[in-house]
Motif scaffolding. Structure first.
Motif, PDB file in Angstrom:
ATOM      1  N   GLY A 207       0.818  -1.206   0.000  1.00  0.00           N
ATOM      2  CA  GLY A 207       0.000   0.000   0.000  1.00  0.00           C
ATOM      3  C   GLY A 207       0.854   1.258   0.000  1.00  0.00           C
ATOM      4  O   GLY A 207       2.022   1.239  -0.370  1.00  0.00           O
ATOM      5  N   ASP A 208       0.257   2.374   0.476  1.00  0.00           N
ATOM      6  CA  ASP A 208       0.974   3.652   0.426  1.00  0.00           C
ATOM      7  C   ASP A 208       1.848   3.883   1.650  1.00  0.00           C
ATOM      8  O   ASP A 208       2.590   4.870   1.718  1.00  0.00           O
ATOM      9  N   GLY A 209       1.757   2.992   2.638  1.00  0.00           N
ATOM     10  CA  GLY A 209       2.595   3.120   3.826  1.00  0.00           C
ATOM     11  C   GLY A 209       2.158   4.197   4.797  1.00  0.00           C
ATOM     12  O   GLY A 209       2.884   4.525   5.736  1.00  0.00           O
ATOM     13  N   LYS A 210       0.960   4.751   4.606  1.00  0.00           N
ATOM     14  CA  LYS A 210       0.501   5.857   5.451  1.00  0.00           C
ATOM     15  C   LYS A 210      -0.489   5.433   6.531  1.00  0.00           C
ATOM     16  O   LYS A 210      -0.951   6.261   7.311  1.00  0.00           O
ATOM     17  N   ASN A 211      -0.824   4.166   6.579  1.00  0.00           N
ATOM     18  CA  ASN A 211      -1.855   3.711   7.519  1.00  0.00           C
ATOM     19  C   ASN A 211      -1.322   3.601   8.939  1.00  0.00           C
ATOM     20  O   ASN A 211      -0.178   3.223   9.178  1.00  0.00           O
ATOM     21  N   ARG A 271      18.026  -0.243   8.820  1.00  0.00           N
ATOM     22  CA  ARG A 271      16.846   0.273   8.127  1.00  0.00           C
ATOM     23  C   ARG A 271      17.120   0.347   6.624  1.00  0.00           C
ATOM     24  O   ARG A 271      18.126   0.893   6.201  1.00  0.00           O
ATOM     25  N   ARG A 272      16.212  -0.223   5.850  1.00  0.00           N
ATOM     26  CA  ARG A 272      16.385  -0.241   4.408  1.00  0.00           C
ATOM     27  C   ARG A 272      15.327   0.622   3.731  1.00  0.00           C
ATOM     28  O   ARG A 272      14.273   0.869   4.283  1.00  0.00           O
ATOM     29  N   ILE A 273      15.638   1.041   2.506  1.00  0.00           N
ATOM     30  CA  ILE A 273      14.618   1.704   1.682  1.00  0.00           C
ATOM     31  C   ILE A 273      13.628   0.635   1.242  1.00  0.00           C
ATOM     32  O   ILE A 273      14.015  -0.424   0.759  1.00  0.00           O
ATOM     33  N   LYS A 274      12.361   0.907   1.450  1.00  0.00           N
ATOM     34  CA  LYS A 274      11.337  -0.074   1.114  1.00  0.00           C
ATOM     35  C   LYS A 274      10.574   0.323  -0.144  1.00  0.00           C
ATOM     36  O   LYS A 274      10.159   1.476  -0.297  1.00  0.00           O
ATOM     37  N   ILE A 275      10.403  -0.602  -1.018  1.00  0.00           N
ATOM     38  CA  ILE A 275       9.609  -0.395  -2.230  1.00  0.00           C
ATOM     39  C   ILE A 275       8.129  -0.522  -1.861  1.00  0.00           C
ATOM     40  O   ILE A 275       7.745  -1.424  -1.125  1.00  0.00           O
ATOM     41  N   LYS A 276       7.304   0.370  -2.377  1.00  0.00           N
ATOM     42  CA  LYS A 276       5.873   0.319  -2.115  1.00  0.00           C
ATOM     43  C   LYS A 276       5.164  -0.425  -3.240  1.00  0.00           C
ATOM     44  O   LYS A 276       5.327  -0.081  -4.412  1.00  0.00           O
ATOM     45  N   ILE A 277       4.401  -1.440  -2.857  1.00  0.00           N
ATOM     46  CA  ILE A 277       3.643  -2.224  -3.839  1.00  0.00           C
ATOM     47  C   ILE A 277       2.153  -2.035  -3.562  1.00  0.00           C
ATOM     48  O   ILE A 277       1.691  -2.298  -2.438  1.00  0.00           O
ATOM     49  N   PRO A 278       1.381  -1.567  -4.529  1.00  0.00           N
ATOM     50  CA  PRO A 278      -0.063  -1.383  -4.303  1.00  0.00           C
ATOM     51  C   PRO A 278      -0.736  -2.689  -3.887  1.00  0.00           C
ATOM     52  O   PRO A 278      -0.411  -3.760  -4.416  1.00  0.00           O
ATOM     53  N   ALA A 279      -1.656  -2.580  -2.946  1.00  0.00           N
ATOM     54  CA  ALA A 279      -2.344  -3.769  -2.441  1.00  0.00           C
ATOM     55  C   ALA A 279      -3.076  -4.516  -3.550  1.00  0.00           C
ATOM     56  O   ALA A 279      -3.144  -5.748  -3.553  1.00  0.00           O
ATOM     57  N   TYR A 280      -3.620  -3.754  -4.522  1.00  0.00           N
ATOM     58  CA  TYR A 280      -4.409  -4.418  -5.566  1.00  0.00           C
ATOM     59  C   TYR A 280      -3.563  -5.347  -6.434  1.00  0.00           C
ATOM     60  O   TYR A 280      -4.086  -6.270  -7.053  1.00  0.00           O
ATOM     61  N   LEU A 281      -2.244  -5.108  -6.464  1.00  0.00           N
ATOM     62  CA  LEU A 281      -1.376  -5.999  -7.219  1.00  0.00           C
ATOM     63  C   LEU A 281      -1.085  -7.296  -6.460  1.00  0.00           C
ATOM     64  O   LEU A 281      -0.904  -8.353  -7.064  1.00  0.00           O
ATOM     65  N   ALA A 286      -1.810 -13.245  -3.724  1.00  0.00           N
ATOM     66  CA  ALA A 286      -1.926 -13.820  -2.387  1.00  0.00           C
ATOM     67  C   ALA A 286      -3.128 -14.741  -2.282  1.00  0.00           C
ATOM     68  O   ALA A 286      -3.095 -15.773  -1.618  1.00  0.00           O
ATOM     69  N   ARG A 287      -4.214 -14.365  -2.965  1.00  0.00           N
ATOM     70  CA  ARG A 287      -5.435 -15.182  -2.894  1.00  0.00           C
ATOM     71  C   ARG A 287      -5.206 -16.564  -3.500  1.00  0.00           C
ATOM     72  O   ARG A 287      -5.697 -17.567  -3.011  1.00  0.00           O
ATOM     73  N   VAL A 288      -4.444 -16.617  -4.548  1.00  0.00           N
ATOM     74  CA  VAL A 288      -4.218 -17.888  -5.245  1.00  0.00           C
ATOM     75  C   VAL A 288      -3.126 -18.714  -4.571  1.00  0.00           C
ATOM     76  O   VAL A 288      -3.278 -19.907  -4.347  1.00  0.00           O
ATOM     77  N   LEU A 289      -2.038 -18.076  -4.238  1.00  0.00           N
ATOM     78  CA  LEU A 289      -0.868 -18.820  -3.772  1.00  0.00           C
ATOM     79  C   LEU A 289      -0.641 -18.758  -2.269  1.00  0.00           C
ATOM     80  O   LEU A 289      -0.288 -19.765  -1.652  1.00  0.00           O
ATOM     81  N   VAL A 311      -6.765 -11.562   3.043  1.00  0.00           N
ATOM     82  CA  VAL A 311      -7.317 -11.093   4.317  1.00  0.00           C
ATOM     83  C   VAL A 311      -6.287 -10.270   5.081  1.00  0.00           C
ATOM     84  O   VAL A 311      -6.558  -9.152   5.519  1.00  0.00           O
ATOM     85  N   THR A 312      -5.077 -10.813   5.252  1.00  0.00           N
ATOM     86  CA  THR A 312      -4.074 -10.094   6.047  1.00  0.00           C
ATOM     87  C   THR A 312      -3.672  -8.784   5.386  1.00  0.00           C
ATOM     88  O   THR A 312      -3.318  -7.817   6.074  1.00  0.00           O
ATOM     89  N   ILE A 313      -3.733  -8.714   4.061  1.00  0.00           N
ATOM     90  CA  ILE A 313      -3.407  -7.462   3.368  1.00  0.00           C
ATOM     91  C   ILE A 313      -4.332  -6.339   3.824  1.00  0.00           C
ATOM     92  O   ILE A 313      -3.920  -5.187   3.967  1.00  0.00           O
ATOM     93  N   LYS A 314      -5.584  -6.668   4.110  1.00  0.00           N
ATOM     94  CA  LYS A 314      -6.538  -5.655   4.575  1.00  0.00           C
ATOM     95  C   LYS A 314      -6.111  -5.068   5.909  1.00  0.00           C
ATOM     96  O   LYS A 314      -6.253  -3.864   6.154  1.00  0.00           O
ATOM     97  N   TYR A 315      -5.565  -5.908   6.781  1.00  0.00           N
ATOM     98  CA  TYR A 315      -5.102  -5.428   8.081  1.00  0.00           C
ATOM     99  C   TYR A 315      -3.823  -4.616   7.950  1.00  0.00           C
ATOM    100  O   TYR A 315      -3.519  -3.779   8.807  1.00  0.00           O
ATOM    101  N   LEU A 316      -3.053  -4.865   6.896  1.00  0.00           N
ATOM    102  CA  LEU A 316      -1.754  -4.217   6.725  1.00  0.00           C
ATOM    103  C   LEU A 316      -1.834  -2.895   5.976  1.00  0.00           C
ATOM    104  O   LEU A 316      -0.840  -2.167   5.909  1.00  0.00           O
ATOM    105  N   THR A 317      -2.978  -2.572   5.401  1.00  0.00           N
ATOM    106  CA  THR A 317      -3.046  -1.394   4.523  1.00  0.00           C
ATOM    107  C   THR A 317      -4.086  -0.357   4.932  1.00  0.00           C
ATOM    108  O   THR A 317      -4.113   0.727   4.349  1.00  0.00           O
ATOM    109  N   LEU A 318      -4.922  -0.654   5.922  1.00  0.00           N
ATOM    110  CA  LEU A 318      -5.980   0.281   6.306  1.00  0.00           C
ATOM    111  C   LEU A 318      -5.739   0.858   7.700  1.00  0.00           C
ATOM    112  O   LEU A 318      -5.162   0.199   8.573  1.00  0.00           O
ATOM    113  N   ASN A 319      -6.185   2.089   7.910  1.00  0.00           N
ATOM    114  CA  ASN A 319      -6.129   2.684   9.251  1.00  0.00           C
ATOM    115  C   ASN A 319      -7.009   1.896  10.206  1.00  0.00           C
ATOM    116  O   ASN A 319      -8.130   1.501   9.849  1.00  0.00           O
TER     117      ASN A 319
END
Length: 357
Positions: A207-211, A271-281, A286-289, A311-319
């Motif tokens: 996600g955007d990392g702002k949650n 601490r490393r620079i982290k790449i942001k990956i949109p949840a929709y990608l 994750a659902r399949v594999l 499911v866990t992606i929802k907990y990781l990306t929302l306020n």
């Protein structure tokens, strides 16, 4: 002066161990610990510490009792004044059948056993997730927010159903009830830090990392339970708080990824620079594999698994942040350990256990 008698279901679980220790430290309680195992297998530090001494002296007693077995529960609750019901199915296992059996039917058994044994007070360990639908973020919400029409997983759905049962049972057969909804719990012996360590092997933010999330140190969750029990002992407190649910957090909402970074830095990770990956990608993959971060050596006697699922992606990306104003005003709750101090204690405990293994 005779000690009050309480029972703690799921008493060998993470939060429950801290609750049992706090009850014993107070000197006010005789504690009946119930859990699935036939005997209470103690860690070396427990044998030599407060719990071991309490078991030897009879101040604490272990009773093997499955919440799905009403007869065993009823036997375990005989002579008990208060029940702290913490037992629940493992959230990682998303089996509705299992969660319904343990969380809903098990809680109904706990209530029935309390009524049969004339237990005075029942404090239920619920979850802040019972108001989360996995679609909309939650920001500073209080207990007026309703349950969602649809839940993201079996655990939250059945915890909500169980909470409803506990609230409904208030003031029946002279039983008073109250529900505690903790935020994301962490502390010595948790599974959160091993998950965070496994995350350090990755290079991306989902996600955007702002949650933001509302983390809560385990001793503060324990304090919330004790405050609820104490409140129900007075007539005004019972009238005010009986049959209600309360959010319990550290009252220090924090960007979730910043919390992860702080924990990792305390553990010595760079601490490393982290790449942001949109949840929709990630969701369809994750659902399949499913993605299994099972890279850790055995810690706490288990090999923690973290499945990155839809499911866990929802907990990781929302306020997900919550107001504790009602708990403060009605239960007299205040955090007793700050977030900074809690992180320090937890990471030091993790390091010492890792080196011990």
């Amino acid at each position: 002066m005779a000690k009050k008698v309480c029972a703690v279901t799921g008493g060998r679980g993470f939060m429950a161990r801290h609750l049992v220790a706090a009850l014993l430290r107070s000197g006010e309680w005789s504690v009946r610990i119930t859990d699935l195992a036939p005997v209470a297998a103690l860690e070396p530090e427990e044998k030599e510490g407060l719990l071991g001494a309490a078991l030897r002296d009879g101040i604490a007693v272990y009773a093997s009792a499955d919440v799905c077995d009403l007869a065993l529960l009823t036997k375990a609750f005989e002579g008990v004044d208060v029940v702290f019901h913490t037992a629940a199915a493992d959230p990682v296992n998303n089996s509705f059948k299992l969660h319904y059996k343990v969380n809903v039917e098990g809680t109904k058994n706990v209530i029935d056993a309390c009524k049969t044994c004339k237990v005075k007070r029942l404090i239920y360990t619920s979850s802040s997730a019972v108001v989360f639908d996995g679609v909309h973020g939650l920001f500073g919400v209080d207990e007026s927010i309703p349950y969602p029409d649809k839940f993201p997983d079996a655990y939250t759905q059945t915890k909500a159903e169980a909470e409803k049962l506990v609230k409904k049972a208030n003031d029946t057969n002279e039983l008073l009830t109250c529900c505690i909804r903790p935020g994301t719990i962490f502390g010595p012996g948790d599974i959160l830090v091993p998950y965070i360590v496994s995350y350090a092997r990755t290079m991306f933010i989902i996600g955007d990392g702002k949650n933001s999330d509302d983390f809560v140190y385990v001793e503060n969750v324990v304090n919330g339970h004790i405050c609820a029990e104490r409140t129900l002992t007075t007539k005004s407190g019972a009238a005010r708080s009986g049959g209600k649910a309360y959010f319990i957090t550290n009252m220090e909402p924090m960007n979730m990824w910043r919390f992860i970074y702080i924990v990792l830095e305390e553990l010595g990770f760079k601490r490393r620079i982290k790449i942001k990956i949109p949840a929709y990608l990630l969701k369809p993959i994750a659902r399949v594999l499913g993605w299994n971060y099972n890279k850790l050596s055995s810690i706490y006697g288990v090999r923690p698994k973290f499945w990155l699922t839809s499911v866990t992606i929802k907990y990781l990306t929302l306020n997900r942040t919550f107001s504790c104003n009602n708990a403060i005003e009605q239960l007299g709750y205040q955090p007793i350990v700050s977030l900074k101090e809690g992180i320090k204690i937890t990471t030091e405990s993790y390091k010492s256990m890792r080196y011990a293994h």
